[in-house]
Design an enzyme around this catalytic site. Structure first.
Site, mmCIF file in Angstrom:
data_model
loop_
_atom_site.group_PDB
_atom_site.id
_atom_site.type_symbol
_atom_site.label_atom_id
_atom_site.label_comp_id
_atom_site.label_asym_id
_atom_site.label_seq_id
_atom_site.Cartn_x
_atom_site.Cartn_y
_atom_site.Cartn_z
ATOM 1 N N LYS A 1 3.963 13.835 -6.704
ATOM 2 C CA LYS A 1 4.580 14.605 -6.110
ATOM 3 C C LYS A 1 4.234 16.099 -7.229
ATOM 4 C CE LYS A 1 3.147 12.264 -2.181
ATOM 5 N NZ LYS A 1 1.857 13.024 -1.544
ATOM 6 N N VAL B 1 -11.013 19.252 7.751
ATOM 7 C CA VAL B 1 -11.086 17.831 6.561
ATOM 8 C C VAL B 1 -9.646 16.980 6.783
ATOM 9 C CG1 VAL B 1 -11.557 16.930 4.784
ATOM 10 C CG2 VAL B 1 -12.858 18.662 6.060
ATOM 11 N N ASN C 1 -9.921 2.094 6.321
ATOM 12 C CA ASN C 1 -10.013 1.744 7.643
ATOM 13 C C ASN C 1 -10.979 2.245 8.397
ATOM 14 O OD1 ASN C 1 -9.578 0.446 9.531
ATOM 15 N ND2 ASN C 1 -6.896 0.100 8.991
ATOM 16 N N VAL D 1 9.840 10.423 6.912
ATOM 17 C CA VAL D 1 9.410 10.529 8.375
ATOM 18 C C VAL D 1 8.932 8.699 9.241
ATOM 19 C CG1 VAL D 1 6.852 10.560 9.931
ATOM 20 C CG2 VAL D 1 7.722 12.549 8.112
ATOM 21 N N TYR E 1 4.849 8.087 -8.612
ATOM 22 C CA TYR E 1 4.709 8.432 -7.241
ATOM 23 C C TYR E 1 5.579 9.916 -7.149
ATOM 24 C CZ TYR E 1 5.258 9.450 -2.517
ATOM 25 O OH TYR E 1 5.351 9.949 -1.417
ATOM 26 N N ASN F 1 -3.564 14.856 2.492
ATOM 27 C CA ASN F 1 -3.114 13.696 3.513
ATOM 28 C C ASN F 1 -2.802 11.985 2.837
ATOM 29 O OD1 ASN F 1 -0.160 12.800 5.204
ATOM 30 N ND2 ASN F 1 -2.666 11.137 5.681
ATOM 31 N N ASP G 1 -12.845 4.799 0.088
ATOM 32 C CA ASP G 1 -11.868 4.068 -0.451
ATOM 33 C C ASP G 1 -11.577 5.270 -1.777
ATOM 34 O OD1 ASP G 1 -9.561 3.256 -2.090
ATOM 35 O OD2 ASP G 1 -10.949 0.946 -2.172
ATOM 36 N N SER H 1 6.992 5.221 9.274
ATOM 37 C CA SER H 1 5.441 5.169 9.051
ATOM 38 C C SER H 1 5.551 3.922 7.897
ATOM 39 C CB SER H 1 4.774 7.099 7.847
ATOM 40 O OG SER H 1 5.436 6.649 6.745
#
Length: 356
Positions: free
Chosen positions: A233, A55, A84, A262, A229, A161, A133, A264
């Site tokens: 984390k 998953v 999306n 990374v 943020y 993720n 969402d 992105s």
């Protein structure tokens, strides 16, 4: 783990004298061995090629998308989820093209069958797509649908993720309430909800792997002007450690991957470099080093791993040599500069709009 690593050292180094007299040398040697030499745990332990499912949340792009592709290539059936729908459809179609098989679309979700070279002959990998969402943690109907789809599956791997950062660096006092709530809902609440759905399935099988994608912001260093943020984390790291300790005797492995930059949309970096790999390269390093802390070894952060080689070196030096305070100041200055450039751009755009 330490005893296994010590057995790999030359006899002249694998001594009590090395442990007691040269601990830095020993630790550095073991970090380098894990990062550059030793293989991680095989995905077969979690059901690869045996009908188990992975998953993956936040799978529409970047790291999540690569996890879905590479786990499918390793022989897992894959459930991908993001908001999306078009991107998810494209992803499942790409997985289908890996073996030239067509993609079958259902109104609720998407299935893709393809034969992977690493699987047993005749084994087909299926992909199910659920549009979600994750910022809407109070949408009970959508969450009930997601849970119903997941509970049908033999889940061997969970990739947490899905995540959101600030649109640009900003002081906490100036952070909008909407942005703050969205970051907290996606990075904390949604991650906990998804894991709460999946863990009982893994406990019942006494087998599983949970990978939560962390960040240097909060896991390794403070990150001024990304306070919300980086706070999420930091939570992810502590939560993963507690969860890992709870589940280790139930056959379930947990790790929080400590990630620097990374390429992105989240990082807003478009070109790879020595310290900024593409998602493909980064995910390959994660899956090849399962169970090995690498750059996080012996840094007092249980269940944290830093597998990508340059990230591992940076993480090790910051935590062992002592660059954390300096890096925090550097990050603050960097974020101040980014904010100044953002404001100048906004002013230019406002002038242009006013003149039209």
């Amino acid at each position: 783990m330490a005893s296994q690593l010590l057995s790999l050292l030359p006899a002249s180094l694998s001594t009590n004298a090395l442990v007691t007299e040269h601990p830095f040398l020993l630790k550095t040697t073991l970090v380098l061995l894990q990062t550059f030499v030793l293989p991680g745990t095989s995905l077969k332990k979690y059901g690869a090629g045996k009908g188990a499912w992975a998953v993956v949340t936040g799978a529409s792009e970047g790291i999540g998308r690569e996890f879905a592709l590479q786990l499918a290539q390793k022989g897992f059936n894959v459930l991908v989820s993001a908001r999306n729908a078009t991107a998810l459809s494209t992803l499942t179609a790409e997985i289908g093209k890996l073996s030239g098989l067509s993609t079958m679309i259902n109104h609720a979700y998407i299935y893709t069958g393809h034969t992977d070279a690493k699987c047993k002959p005749g084994h087909k990998v299926q992909t199910k797509s659920v549009v979600m969402d994750f910022s809407k943690v109070n949408d009970t109907a959508t969450w009930a649908h997601f849970a119903a789809e997941v509970k049908q599956l033999d889940v061997g791997v969970l990739i947490n993720n899905v995540g959101r950062s600030h649109s640009h660096p900003v002081d906490f006092v100036d952070t909008t309430t909407d942005e703050m709530d969205n970051i907290l809902n996606i990075n904390v609440n949604a991650t906990a909800h998804v894991t709460k759905i999946v863990v009982p399935l893994m406990v019942a099988k006494r087998r599983g792997l949970i990978i939560s994608v962390g960040s240097f912001s909060g896991v390794s260093v403070v990150s001024p002007m990304l306070a919300v943020y980086s706070g999420t984390k930091a939570w992810l790291s502590t939560w993963s450690a507690a969860l890992g300790e709870e589940l280790k005797d139930k056959g379930i492995d947990v790790q929080c991957t400590n990630t620097y930059f990374v390429v992105s949309n989240l990082s807003k970096i478009r070109r790879p470099s020595l310290t900024t790999p593409t998602p493909n390269v980064y995910v390959r390093s994660v899956l090849s080093k399962l169970g090995l802390p690498c750059g996080a070894l012996w840094t007092g952060r249980p269940y944290v791993v830093t597998p990508y080689w340059s990230h591992a070196v940076i993480d090790w030096f910051m935590n062992v040599v002592g660059w954390k305070a300096q890096y925090g100041r550097f990050t603050h200055d960097l974020h101040r500069d980014i904010l100044r450039r953002v404001k100048r751009k906004q002013e230019r755009e406002a002038k242009t709009a006013k003149s039209q």
